[in-house]
Write a protein that holds these residues in place. Structure first.
Motif, short mmCIF file in Angstrom:
data_model
loop_
_atom_site.label_atom_id
_atom_site.label_comp_id
_atom_site.label_asym_id
_atom_site.label_seq_id
_atom_site.Cartn_x
_atom_site.Cartn_y
_atom_site.Cartn_z
N HIS A 32 0.81 -1.21 0.00
CA HIS A 32 0.00 0.00 0.00
C HIS A 32 0.86 1.28 0.00
N GLY B 104 -8.29 2.55 5.93
CA GLY B 104 -9.35 1.80 5.27
C GLY B 104 -10.30 1.25 6.32
N ASN B 105 -10.55 -0.05 6.28
CA ASN B 105 -11.40 -0.70 7.27
C ASN B 105 -10.60 -1.19 8.48
N PRO C 64 -4.06 10.49 9.52
CA PRO C 64 -4.98 10.20 8.42
C PRO C 64 -5.15 11.42 7.52
N ASP D 176 -7.91 12.02 1.72
CA ASP D 176 -8.18 11.08 0.64
C ASP D 176 -8.12 9.62 1.09
N GLY D 177 -8.00 9.37 2.40
CA GLY D 177 -7.97 8.02 2.92
C GLY D 177 -6.58 7.47 3.16
N ARG D 178 -5.55 8.13 2.64
CA ARG D 178 -4.18 7.69 2.88
C ARG D 178 -3.75 8.05 4.31
N ASP E 73 -1.45 4.01 1.23
CA ASP E 73 -2.80 4.08 0.71
C ASP E 73 -3.46 2.72 0.87
#
Length: 401
Positions: free
Chosen positions: A23, A295-296, A338, A341-343, A364
């Motif tokens: 990632h 992410g999750n 965090p 954009d989620g990265r 990411d």
């Protein structure tokens, strides 16, 4: 003033399944003088990064630095300030920047306290608007509300520095005027997290004598917006350094030894919203200093023995899903932030090129790695000159393949 900054960009290659570095979006190291260390990262309104930390040999009495980068970590400006470390940073709605720095980071419980802190506001290019010295108090973290700055950390009695450190919660207005301070005896504060009701959650450490889990404990406290204590939950044997929210409550990370120690066992602690223990998970290191949603899952960063960085990911249930221990590189990670954009941006230091350099990783949770071009063996170089106050800094960027 002229500062030289060397920036090295690493481009990733193929990674095996389950490896966190499948990632990896970017890996950069920064050399500012000698021995550069990243302590804190904040995402700016323009999606760039505001990075704070420590670097030696900048100016005689100014080893704390702030650096602004673009979203990919490329340097835009850098400034040095009094103190040794920038420990916390936050951007205002108008683009001005609040930062907290300190002159010393002792290993709590191992040596007498010393030093002072600084709270400052700079403009969008890092020039100081105002700065206040905070005697006998060392900042750990800050939060910015609509009208106030909340600063937390640990403090000591300068007349008897061998006494146990205590925690504090201070409120300042946007001009740097102190509004109020609340002290928490024997409970240094390492991190502050906003609560849903406008108050805050604090995590830190305390000493518990004759405990079956050792002398050191962690705690989670709930305070109102003025720092008034509402409740505290003690976690024996687990000094805590960082916190984030989960679906059922909170995830806190830390270790078993005082802050700054390079021994012990890193832990992740899941609790419910009312601080009931849900799950504890050992981690592959001596201390976990930072945690962020990924992410999750959750991404955790810290140090592993004897002096090496580590990164791990946990499932929402607390199961270790991937980890990486950098046993060939001296260093540690202290920040994980965090991004919109989620990265997640991870910061610390390492000796990848021989000297101690600040290390920035951008990970990411959904992007796969870019394959390495076969013809691109060796290194590529890019140089640029950026404005720095009245002077300039030469920036070297090296792509590692």
């Amino acid at each position: 003033m002229i500062l030289c900054l060397f920036c090295f960009l690493a481009v990733i290659g193929t990674a095996s399944a389950g490896d966190i570095f499948t990632h990896q979006a970017a890996s950069l190291t920064y050399s500012i003088g000698n021995n550069t260390d990243i302590f804190t990262i904040e995402e700016a309104r323009d999606r760039g990064l505001i990075i704070g930390g420590h670097a030696t040999d900048i100016l005689e009495d100014q080893h704390a630095f702030l650096m602004k980068t673009d979203p990919d970590g490329n340097t835009i400006w850098i400034q040095a300030y009094p103190g040794r470390w920038v420990a916390a940073v936050a951007e205002c709605d108008d683009g001005n920047i609040f930062s907290a720095s300190l002159s010393e980071i002792p290993m709590l419980g191992r040596e007498p306290m010393d030093g002072s802190g600084y709270l400052a506001m700079t403009d969008q290019k890092g020039s100081v608007v105002w700065q206040e010295e905070i005697r006998d108090k060392l900042p750990g973290a800050l939060q910015v509300t609509d009208h106030e700055i909340v600063l937390v950390g640990w403090a000591y009695d300068s007349d008897d520095p061998a006494k146990a450190a205590y925690g504090y919660f201070s409120r300042y207005d946007y001009s740097g005027n102190l509004l109020d301070t609340v002290a928490y005896p024997d409970a240094p504060v390492y991190s502050v997290y906003p609560a849903d009701d406008g108050g805050f959650l604090l995590v830190g450490s305390m000493d518990i004598q004759e405990s079956a889990d050792g002398d050191h404990a962690g705690y989670l406290s709930k305070v109102d917006r003025h720092g008034k204590l509402e409740w505290t939950s003690i976690i024996p044997g687990r000094p805590l350094y960082a916190i984030t929210e989960t679906a059922d409550g909170y995830l806190m990370v830390g270790g078993t030894e005082p802050y700054g120690s390079s021994t012990g066992q890193a832990w992740a602690v899941f609790v419910s919203a009312d601080a009931t223990l849900i799950h504890e998970e050992p981690l592959p290191g001596y201390a976990a200093y930072a945690v962020a949603p990924f992410g999750n899952e959750f991404l955790i960063a810290g140090g592993t023995g004897p002096y090496n960085p580590f990164i791990a990911t946990l499932s929402p249930e607390g199961t270790l899903t991937s980890s990486k221990r950098f046993l060939d590189d001296d260093g540690r990670f202290l920040a994980a932030t965090p991004l919109a954009d989620g990265r997640v941006a991870v910061g610390g230091w390492s000796r990848q090129t021989g000297s101690a350099e600040g290390w920035l990783l951008i990970l990411d949770p959904v992007t796969k790695p870019t394959p390495t071009p076969k013809e691109a063996a060796g290194f590529g170089f890019i140089s640029a000159i950026i404005t720095l106050g009245a002077g300039a800094a030469i920036v070297w960027q090296r792509a590692r393949r």
